[in-house]
Design an enzyme around this catalytic site. Structure first.
Site, PDB file in Angstrom:
ATOM      1  N   PHE A 149      43.029  60.447 -14.149  1.00 41.58           N
ATOM      2  CA  PHE A 149      42.294  59.625 -13.109  1.00 41.58           C
ATOM      3  C   PHE A 149      41.136  60.247 -12.594  1.00 41.58           C
ATOM      4  O   PHE A 149      39.776  59.759 -12.498  1.00 41.58           O
ATOM      5  CB  PHE A 149      43.288  58.225 -12.538  1.00 41.58           C
ATOM      6  CG  PHE A 149      42.813  58.407 -11.083  1.00 41.58           C
ATOM      7  CD1 PHE A 149      42.578  59.249 -10.120  1.00 41.58           C
ATOM      8  CD2 PHE A 149      44.350  58.627 -10.858  1.00 41.58           C
ATOM      9  CE1 PHE A 149      42.671  58.686  -8.956  1.00 41.58           C
ATOM     10  CE2 PHE A 149      45.316  59.382  -9.657  1.00 41.58           C
ATOM     11  CZ  PHE A 149      44.200  58.876  -8.641  1.00 41.58           C
ATOM     12  N   LYS A 173      42.675  61.085 -25.433  1.00 41.81           N
ATOM     13  CA  LYS A 173      43.403  59.741 -24.496  1.00 41.81           C
ATOM     14  C   LYS A 173      43.260  60.089 -22.917  1.00 41.81           C
ATOM     15  O   LYS A 173      43.560  60.416 -22.300  1.00 41.81           O
ATOM     16  CB  LYS A 173      44.711  59.555 -25.106  1.00 41.81           C
ATOM     17  CG  LYS A 173      45.590  58.478 -25.309  1.00 41.81           C
ATOM     18  CD  LYS A 173      45.336  57.631 -23.446  1.00 41.81           C
ATOM     19  CE  LYS A 173      46.582  57.879 -22.713  1.00 41.81           C
ATOM     20  NZ  LYS A 173      45.908  57.448 -21.497  1.00 41.81           N
ATOM     21  N   GLU A 176      43.429  55.779 -18.777  1.00 40.76           N
ATOM     22  CA  GLU A 176      43.117  53.826 -18.255  1.00 40.76           C
ATOM     23  C   GLU A 176      42.193  53.679 -17.571  1.00 40.76           C
ATOM     24  O   GLU A 176      42.058  52.384 -17.863  1.00 40.76           O
ATOM     25  CB  GLU A 176      44.108  53.459 -19.038  1.00 40.76           C
ATOM     26  CG  GLU A 176      45.476  53.275 -18.629  1.00 40.76           C
ATOM     27  CD  GLU A 176      46.137  53.973 -18.622  1.00 40.76           C
ATOM     28  OE1 GLU A 176      45.732  54.958 -18.416  1.00 40.76           O
ATOM     29  OE2 GLU A 176      46.990  54.030 -17.939  1.00 40.76           O
ATOM     30  N   SER A 226      50.639  64.160 -13.636  1.00 37.88           N
ATOM     31  CA  SER A 226      51.977  64.068 -12.706  1.00 37.88           C
ATOM     32  C   SER A 226      53.333  64.678 -13.461  1.00 37.88           C
ATOM     33  O   SER A 226      52.734  64.201 -14.521  1.00 37.88           O
ATOM     34  CB  SER A 226      52.203  62.686 -12.057  1.00 37.88           C
ATOM     35  OG  SER A 226      52.651  61.299 -13.155  1.00 37.88           O
ATOM     36  N   CYS A 281      44.365  68.152  -7.044  1.00 37.86           N
ATOM     37  CA  CYS A 281      45.554  68.376  -7.799  1.00 37.86           C
ATOM     38  C   CYS A 281      45.280  70.069  -6.942  1.00 37.86           C
ATOM     39  O   CYS A 281      45.992  70.873  -7.130  1.00 37.86           O
ATOM     40  CB  CYS A 281      46.003  69.145  -8.953  1.00 37.86           C
ATOM     41  SG  CYS A 281      44.897  70.052  -9.775  1.00 37.86           S
ATOM     42  N   GLU A 379      54.217  64.683  -3.262  1.00 39.45           N
ATOM     43  CA  GLU A 379      52.500  64.853  -3.175  1.00 39.45           C
ATOM     44  C   GLU A 379      52.316  63.169  -3.377  1.00 39.45           C
ATOM     45  O   GLU A 379      52.539  62.496  -3.945  1.00 39.45           O
ATOM     46  CB  GLU A 379      52.321  65.121  -4.913  1.00 39.45           C
ATOM     47  CG  GLU A 379      50.733  64.987  -5.663  1.00 39.45           C
ATOM     48  CD  GLU A 379      50.314  65.622  -6.404  1.00 39.45           C
ATOM     49  OE1 GLU A 379      50.772  64.912  -8.046  1.00 39.45           O
ATOM     50  OE2 GLU A 379      49.466  66.208  -7.326  1.00 39.45           O
TER      51      GLU A 379
HETATM   52  P1  NAD Z   1      49.862  59.934 -14.979  1.00 41.79           P
HETATM   53  O1  NAD Z   1      50.776  61.066 -14.904  1.00 41.79           O
HETATM   54  O2  NAD Z   1      50.062  58.886 -13.643  1.00 41.79           O
HETATM   55  O3  NAD Z   1      48.549  59.938 -15.796  1.00 41.79           O
HETATM   56  C1  NAD Z   1      47.938  61.028 -16.593  1.00 41.79           C
HETATM   57  C2  NAD Z   1      47.889  60.662 -17.640  1.00 41.79           C
HETATM   58  O4  NAD Z   1      49.353  59.906 -18.979  1.00 41.79           O
HETATM   59  C3  NAD Z   1      47.002  59.342 -18.008  1.00 41.79           C
HETATM   60  O5  NAD Z   1      46.434  59.594 -19.705  1.00 41.79           O
HETATM   61  C4  NAD Z   1      48.135  58.691 -18.691  1.00 41.79           C
HETATM   62  O6  NAD Z   1      47.227  57.467 -19.353  1.00 41.79           O
HETATM   63  C5  NAD Z   1      49.537  58.942 -19.697  1.00 41.79           C
HETATM   64  N1  NAD Z   1      50.760  58.166 -18.787  1.00 41.79           N
HETATM   65  C6  NAD Z   1      51.494  57.834 -17.721  1.00 41.79           C
HETATM   66  N2  NAD Z   1      52.773  57.117 -17.123  1.00 41.79           N
HETATM   67  C7  NAD Z   1      53.025  57.613 -18.917  1.00 41.79           C
HETATM   68  C8  NAD Z   1      54.101  56.969 -19.196  1.00 41.79           C
HETATM   69  N3  NAD Z   1      55.337  56.500 -18.543  1.00 41.79           N
HETATM   70  N4  NAD Z   1      54.282  57.855 -20.398  1.00 41.79           N
HETATM   71  C9  NAD Z   1      53.606  58.028 -20.645  1.00 41.79           C
HETATM   72  N5  NAD Z   1      52.255  58.611 -20.782  1.00 41.79           N
HETATM   73  C10 NAD Z   1      51.630  57.962 -19.285  1.00 41.79           C
HETATM   74  O7  NAD Z   1      48.434  60.665 -14.006  1.00 41.79           O
HETATM   75  P2  NAD Z   1      46.814  60.377 -12.864  1.00 41.79           P
HETATM   76  O8  NAD Z   1      47.502  59.336 -12.050  1.00 41.79           O
HETATM   77  O9  NAD Z   1      46.378  59.947 -13.402  1.00 41.79           O
HETATM   78  O10 NAD Z   1      47.026  61.419 -12.082  1.00 41.79           O
HETATM   79  C11 NAD Z   1      47.379  62.569 -11.677  1.00 41.79           C
HETATM   80  C12 NAD Z   1      48.445  62.800 -11.129  1.00 41.79           C
HETATM   81  O11 NAD Z   1      47.302  64.155 -11.954  1.00 41.79           O
HETATM   82  C13 NAD Z   1      48.893  63.616  -9.546  1.00 41.79           C
HETATM   83  O12 NAD Z   1      49.764  64.370  -9.806  1.00 41.79           O
HETATM   84  C14 NAD Z   1      48.060  64.986  -9.638  1.00 41.79           C
HETATM   85  O13 NAD Z   1      48.534  66.146  -9.090  1.00 41.79           O
HETATM   86  C15 NAD Z   1      47.586  65.596 -11.246  1.00 41.79           C
HETATM   87  N6  NAD Z   1      46.725  66.755 -11.404  1.00 41.79           N
HETATM   88  C16 NAD Z   1      47.371  67.951 -11.761  1.00 41.79           C
HETATM   89  C17 NAD Z   1      46.359  68.322 -11.797  1.00 41.79           C
HETATM   90  C18 NAD Z   1      46.874  70.088 -12.295  1.00 41.79           C
HETATM   91  O14 NAD Z   1      45.371  70.866 -13.303  1.00 41.79           O
HETATM   92  N7  NAD Z   1      47.402  70.575 -12.243  1.00 41.79           N
HETATM   93  C19 NAD Z   1      44.838  68.567 -12.739  1.00 41.79           C
HETATM   94  C20 NAD Z   1      44.576  67.052 -11.808  1.00 41.79           C
HETATM   95  C21 NAD Z   1      45.626  65.895 -11.372  1.00 41.79           C
END
Ligand code: NAD
Length: 494
Positions: A149, A173, A176, A226, A281, A379
């Site tokens: 997000f 994808k 959402e 994450s 991040c 985090e």
């Molecule tokens: P998230 O892991 O909740 O979601 C990321 C994606 O995975 C979304 O598209 C979501 O729909 C999908 N998803 C969520 N739960 C899922 C599941 N159980 N099974 C399959 N798919 C699933 O992350 P977020 O809250 O959207 O973003 C924040 C996180 O992203 C933070 O931890 C941040 O550090 C990390 N991030 C990392 C980087 C990097 O470059 N390392 C960059 C940006 C964000």
């Protein structure tokens, strides 16, 4: 209620699953749209369309592909402000931050415009008598990108620009929680002349992701999110034969040595900790202050924090917007509220702001944090800067290297020798020397180490080109009666 649907074959396609997600305006706390969540059958249908588009797109000349990307760049440039409004409305980030994200994303588009040069292989004439050897890189087929997000425009651009320029067809994808930016970008790609089916957007949740991870026609998965989900995506995708790059969470330390310019370090820490409400991040979440300057540094931090103007992105004076959701806001507040009980010192507590209808917090500053405290071990991903006091450079370095994450880090010092030693020793993928958020420029690649990356290819830049292509080596000889003979021995070159 506004409905956000999928983008398939250059058109908006209404979802048929009967499932939708809520999209909020984080600044008001109100739902403003609903987004379709794809079923397995809808995922399969999009994959089939992407697969059908692949042969023709792969056969399209590189200069034509580059022409489309150049046009995309022009359209993005002309529409920066409009795209930024979607980011402010659904993510909550203030316009200057949204425009910064878009600017960094466009740099990836510009890099991908150089695809004819980036796809060049090698050629060795006369490797053996009459034999030439050359290497080529070919696209994989249908590839998928799953994005978080917090960068609804930039992270998709990290992925799709190289993916489609290499000749793949791409299924995005997006998160959402803020799905509109991807739809806006999809329409710009259409306007730029991208053929049907080359770039599709499929909205969804775990159900859609799980299908992408196992479908036999998906060749690779790029993921940013994450750490627990990154690990899951990596393990499931690779088990199903896919190439996967999965970037996870972070805990980024900024080590401040006694010889640093403390005002510069305080400005940098405050900007990097609270920008985008800490939902980056690469945000600095821990300052490691060497004892002799710790009090002075905390004073400088504490004097800057109250000046940060928190408010909705529609207020031109706001510097920091809300968090993404009510649940996330409450989770971040719990780290602040629990910190004192764990033995830390809460210097500034921003949780009062949590009474607002929007998902706001004011910036918080916590001193005397240590490993073993939740506010250090996990985090937080919010506007919370923690400070750990260390005795020396060596203890600071060890703290960083002992941490499970290894995304970004920074050292603030005037000593070039120490900075060089830090860059040599630190177990982190992206390092800043007097630079707090060292996000690499688009012609390098982005990625952390340890629990911040699962897989071995970083994102965008040269490693992005490698990730989205497979190498092939051709050994060729043209008919020459002088060199033709039956020989069952293993071929040698001499
Ligand atoms: P998230 O892991 O909740 O979601 C990321 C994606 O995975 C979304 O598209 C979501 O729909 C999908 N998803 C969520 N739960 C899922 C599941 N159980 N099974 C399959 N798919 C699933 O992350 P977020 O809250 O959207 O973003 C924040 C996180 O992203 C933070 O931890 C941040 O550090 C990390 N991030 C990392 C980087 C990097 O470059 N390392 C960059 C940006 C964000």
């Amino acid at each position: 209620m506004q409905r956000i649907s999928h983008w398939v074959n250059n058109k908006v396609v209404a979802g048929t699953s009967g499932r939708t997600g809520k999209v909020f305006n984080p600044a008001t706390g109100e739902q403003q749209a609903e987004v379709d969540l794809a079923s397995v059958a809808e995922v399969d249908a999009v994959i089939a369309k992407s697969k059908a588009a692949f042969p023709e797109w792969r056969a399209t000349g590189m200069s034509r592909r580059a022409e489309i990307m150049f046009r995309t760049r022009e359209l993005l440039d002309a529409n920066r402000k409009e795209l930024a409004t979607y980011l402010t409305l659904e993510h909550g980030k203030v316009p200057s931050d949204a425009l910064g994200e878009i600017a960094r994303g466009i740099e990836n588009i510009e890099f991908a415009c150089g695809i004819p040069a980036l796809m060049k292989g090698g050629y060795s004439e006369q490797a053996s008598g009459g034999v030439d050897v050359y290497s080529i890189r070919q696209p994989l087929g249908v590839v998928a990108g799953i994005t978080p997000f917090n960068f609804p425009a930039m992270v998709p651009m990290w992925m799709f620009a190289n993916a489609i320029m290499c000749g793949n067809t791409f299924i995005l994808k997006p998160s959402e929680k803020d799905p509109s930016a991807s739809m806006f970008i999809a329409d710009l790609l259409r306007q730029a002349g991208l053929p049907d089916g080359v770039f599709n957007v499929l909205h969804g949740d775990k159900e859609a992701v799980d299908r992408l991870l196992v479908h036999p026609d998906i060749q690779s998965v790029s993921f940013v999110g994450s750490t627990p989900i990154a690990k899951y995506v990596y393990e499931t995708g690779t088990k199903n034969g896919k190439r996967v790059q999965a970037l996870g969470g972070a805990k980024n330390h900024m080590l401040v040595l006694p010889d640093a310019d403390l005002d510069m370090a305080a400005d940098a820490a405050v900007s990097a900790a609270y920008g985008s409400a800490g939902e980056r991040c690469m945000a600095v979440s821990v300052v490691l202050a060497v004892d002799s300057i710790a009090d002075a540094l905390i004073e400088k931090l504490a004097s800057r924090v109250p000046n940060i103007k928190v408010g909705p992105g529609t207020d031109p004076s706001a510097e920091m917007g809300p968090l993404i959701s009510r649940e996330h806001r409450d989770k971040v507040a719990s780290y602040i509220n629990n910190a004192a009980g764990e033995g830390a010192t809460v210097v500034i507590n921003g949780t009062d702001k949590a009474k607002d209808a929007g998902f706001f917090l004011n910036p918080s500053l916590i001193d005397n944090v240590k490993p073993g405290m939740k506010c250090y071990d996990e985090e937080i991903f919010g506007p919370v800067l923690t400070v750990m006091r260390v005795k020396s450079y060596a203890e600071g370095l060890k703290t960083i290297n002992d941490n499970e994450f290894g995304n970004g880090t920074a050292i603030f010092t005037r000593d070039g020798g120490v900075a060089r030693q830090f860059q040599y020793d630190v177990q982190v993928g992206m390092v800043g020397i007097n630079v707090p958020i060292p996000v690499p420029v688009s012609y390098y690649s982005f990625g952390g180490w340890k629990a911040s990356l699962f897989g071995d290819q970083h994102m965008y830049g040269p490693e992005g080109i490698n990730f989205f292509t497979r190498g092939k080596v051709v050994t060729s000889r043209w008919p020459d009666p002088r060199t033709s003979a039956v020989d069952l021995g293993f071929p040698t070159n001499r």
